[in-house]
Design an enzyme around this catalytic site. Structure first.
Site, mmCIF file in Angstrom:
data_model
loop_
_atom_site.group_PDB
_atom_site.id
_atom_site.type_symbol
_atom_site.label_atom_id
_atom_site.label_comp_id
_atom_site.label_asym_id
_atom_site.label_seq_id
_atom_site.Cartn_x
_atom_site.Cartn_y
_atom_site.Cartn_z
ATOM 1 N N ASP A 31 76.861 -135.165 -33.259
ATOM 2 C CA ASP A 31 75.717 -135.994 -32.606
ATOM 3 C C ASP A 31 76.095 -136.113 -31.207
ATOM 4 O OD1 ASP A 31 74.347 -138.463 -32.082
ATOM 5 O OD2 ASP A 31 74.126 -138.854 -34.485
ATOM 6 N N PHE A 80 69.904 -133.853 -39.623
ATOM 7 C CA PHE A 80 69.174 -134.941 -39.351
ATOM 8 C C PHE A 80 68.692 -135.168 -37.691
ATOM 9 C CE2 PHE A 80 71.817 -136.481 -42.814
ATOM 10 C CZ PHE A 80 70.760 -137.064 -43.771
ATOM 11 N N ALA A 81 69.580 -134.554 -36.863
ATOM 12 C CA ALA A 81 69.308 -134.767 -35.518
ATOM 13 C C ALA A 81 68.064 -134.549 -35.001
ATOM 14 C CB ALA A 81 70.339 -133.801 -34.675
ATOM 15 N N LYS A 84 62.916 -139.726 -32.960
ATOM 16 C CA LYS A 84 61.824 -140.181 -33.833
ATOM 17 C C LYS A 84 60.719 -141.141 -33.633
ATOM 18 C CE LYS A 84 64.922 -143.817 -35.657
ATOM 19 N NZ LYS A 84 65.526 -144.495 -36.693
ATOM 20 N N SER A 124 59.192 -135.406 -42.545
ATOM 21 C CA SER A 124 58.584 -136.652 -42.656
ATOM 22 C C SER A 124 57.107 -136.658 -43.164
ATOM 23 C CB SER A 124 58.554 -137.138 -41.218
ATOM 24 O OG SER A 124 57.559 -138.129 -40.912
ATOM 25 N N TYR A 148 55.274 -136.225 -32.514
ATOM 26 C CA TYR A 148 56.509 -136.383 -33.436
ATOM 27 C C TYR A 148 56.198 -135.653 -34.682
ATOM 28 C CZ TYR A 148 59.707 -138.214 -36.971
ATOM 29 O OH TYR A 148 60.408 -138.352 -38.171
ATOM 30 N N LYS A 152 57.898 -131.886 -36.481
ATOM 31 C CA LYS A 152 58.378 -131.848 -37.706
ATOM 32 C C LYS A 152 57.604 -130.473 -38.653
ATOM 33 C CE LYS A 152 61.529 -134.797 -37.826
ATOM 34 N NZ LYS A 152 62.888 -134.485 -37.910
ATOM 35 N N ASN A 178 58.570 -144.013 -45.429
ATOM 36 C CA ASN A 178 59.058 -145.066 -44.456
ATOM 37 C C ASN A 178 60.463 -145.664 -44.620
ATOM 38 O OD1 ASN A 178 56.024 -144.726 -44.047
ATOM 39 N ND2 ASN A 178 56.613 -146.054 -42.350
#
Ligand code: NAD
Ligand code: UD1
Length: 334
Positions: A31, A80-81, A84, A124, A148, A152, A178
Site C-alpha cells: 500500500d 484493491f489498490a 475511488k 464496481s 472512475y 474500472k 455500495n
C-alpha cells in the site's frame, strides 16, 4: 497459501486482510498510504497470532513489484489498490487513468510473467452506468458517466486481454455495489475521505457534529419516495466474498456482482440510521448531483450459485456498525 493484498490498509482491503489472516492465509500488504493510515496495520495484526507483512510502495513501481515477487513465493493476488472518488475523477481524469488503469496493467503483467495462479480484482457497480436494475453480470457495460467507472471498465478489459495472452493468472472480477459498515468489533472502519466520501460518511458526519445537515441530491427521481436507490452492502460480507473467490477460483476469467439484491433509497437509509442508532439526522433535499443515476441494485445469483456467497448482513447491521465506531468520538489517527 501466501496472498499479496494491494491496497490492504484501505477500507475493504483491511477487513479482507484480517479475515484472510484469521483463516490461516499468509498475507503481504502492499500500500502506498495515499488513502490509508499506517496504524491500521497494527490494528489488523493485534487480532491474530498470524501477522501480515507490510510493504510500503506503489503498484506503479515495477522494480518494487518485481522485488516483492522475487523475495516471496506468492500464490494469489487480491488487487484493491485504486483511487475511488467519483468527484475527484471528474476533476482529474488523468490521475485516475494512471493510478487505476496503468497501475493495474503493470501489476497484472508481472503476475502473468511470474505465473501467479489466482488474481482477484475490485471492480464496481459503476461499470453498469445507467443499465436497468437489477443488473446481472450480463447486463452489459452501459454508458459510464464518470472517469472512475470508466477506469474500472478499462481494467476489466485489460485483465481479460492479459489472461487471453498468457493463459495466467485465473482472474475473478468482483463488482461491488455500495460498500458500507465497519468491523463489528470496532477495530476497522472507513477513514474520513478528503472529498467528504459516500452517503454513509456524510450521514455519520451530520450525526456526530450535531450541527449542519445532510443534502439529499434529488427528490424527483422516478422512485417511490423520489430519492436515489442503491444497493448497500456490509464490508464484512464483501471481505467474505474475497475469501470465497480465492478458495473457489476457476480457470479463466469470471465476473460476479457482490450486492444484497435490495435497493434502499436515501430517505430509507436515513430513516433506518435514525431508528437503529437513536440519533437525529437533519437533511434538506437539493438538486440532483451531476453523474448520478436513479436506481442501482444487484442481481447476485451468480455469486450464490458459483461461490456460495450471499449478503448475510442487512442495512440495520450496516448503519449500526458504521455508527458504533464513531460514537463517542473514536480518534481516527490511532
Ligand atoms: P480505499 O481508498 O479505502 O483503499 C484503497 C487503498 O489503496 C488505500 O489504502 C490506498 O492508500 C491504496 N492505494 C491507492 N493507490 C495505490 C497505488 N497506486 N499503490 C499502492 N496502494 C495504493 O478504498 P476501498 O473503499 O477500500 O476500495 C477498495 C477497492 O474497491 C478500490 O479498487 C475501489 O475502487 C473498489 N470499490 C470500492 C467500493 C466502495 O464502496 N468502497 C465500491 C466498488 C468498488
Ligand atoms: C458510486 C458508484 C459505486 C462506487 C462509488 C465510489 C454507481 C452506481 N455507484 O456510488 O460503484 O464505488 O460511487 O464512491 O455509479 N447522496 C446524497 N447526499 C450525499 C451523498 C450521496 O443524497 O451527501 C446520494 C447520491 O445521490 C446517491 C446515494 O446517495 O443516490 C449514494 O451515493 P454515494 O454514496 O456517493 O455512492 P454512489 O454515487 O452510488
Amino acid at each position: 497459501m501466501r496472498v499479496l493484498v494491494t491496497g490492504g490498509l484501505g477500507f475493504i482491503g483491511s477487513h479482507t486482510a484480517l479475515m484472510l489472516l484469521q483463516k490461516g492465509y499468509e498475507v503481504i500488504i502492499l500500500d502506498n498510504l495515499s488513502n490509508s493510515n499506517p496504524a491500521v496495520l497494527g490494528r489488523i495484526n493485534s487480532q491474530t497470532g498470524n501477522k501480515a507483512l507490510f510493504v510500503k510502495g506503489d503498484i506503479l513501481d515495477v522494480a518494487l513489484l518485481k522485488e516483492v515477487f522475487r523475495e516471496h513465493e506468492i500464490h494469489g493476488v487480491i488487487h484493491f489498490a485504486a483511487l475511488k472518488s467519483v468527484k475527484e475523477s471528474i476533476e482529474k481524469p488523468e490521475r485516475y487513468h494512471l493510478n487505476n488503469v496503468v497501475g493495474t496493467e503493470r501489476l497484472i503483467r508481472i503476475c502473468a510473467e511470474q505465473g501467479i495462479g489466482r488474481f482477484i480484482f475490485s471492480s464496481s457497480a459503476a461499470v453498469y452506468g445507467s443499465a436497468a436494475s437489477p443488473v446481472t453480470e450480463n447486463s452489459g457495460i452501459g454508458e459510464i458517466p464518470n472517469p472512475y467507472g470508466r477506469s474500472k471498465a478499462s481494467c476489466e478489459d485489460l485483465l481479460k486481454t492479459t489472461h487471453f495472452q498468457y493463459k495466467k493468472p485465473d482472474i475473478t472480477i468482483l463488482r461491488y455495489f455500495n460498500v458500507a459498515g465497519a468491523h463489528p468489533d470496532g477495530i476497522l472502519w472507513e477513514e474520513a475521505q478528503p472529498d467528504g466520501g459516500n452517503l454513509m460518511s456524510h450521514i455519520i458526519r451530520v450525526a456526530s457534529e450535531k450541527t449542519g445537515k445532510l443534502y439529499i441530491y434529488g427528490g424527483d427521481y422516478d422512485t417511490p419516495d423520489g430519492t436515489g436507490i442503491r444497493d448497500y452492502i456490509h464490508v464484512m460480507d464483501v471481505a467474505r466474498g474475497h475469501v470465497l473467490a480465492l478458495e473457489k477460483q476457476k480457470e479463466g476469467v469470471h465476473t460476479y456482482n457482490l450486492g444484497s439484491g435490495r435497493g434502499t433509497s436515501v430517505l430509507e437509509l436515513i430513516q433506518t440510521f435514525q431508528e437503529v442508532n437513536g440519533v437525529d439526522i437533519r437533511y434538506e433535499i437539493t438538486g440532483r448531483r451531476i453523474g448520478d443515476i436513479s436506481v442501482s441494485y444487484a442481481d447476485s445469483t451468480r455469486a450464490l450459485d458459483e461461490l456460495g456467497w450471499r449478503a448475510e448482513l442487512d442495512i440495520c447491521d450496516i448503519v449500526r456498525d458504521s455508527w458504533s465506531h464513531s460514537e463517542g468520538g473514536v480518534d481516527m489517527s490511532k
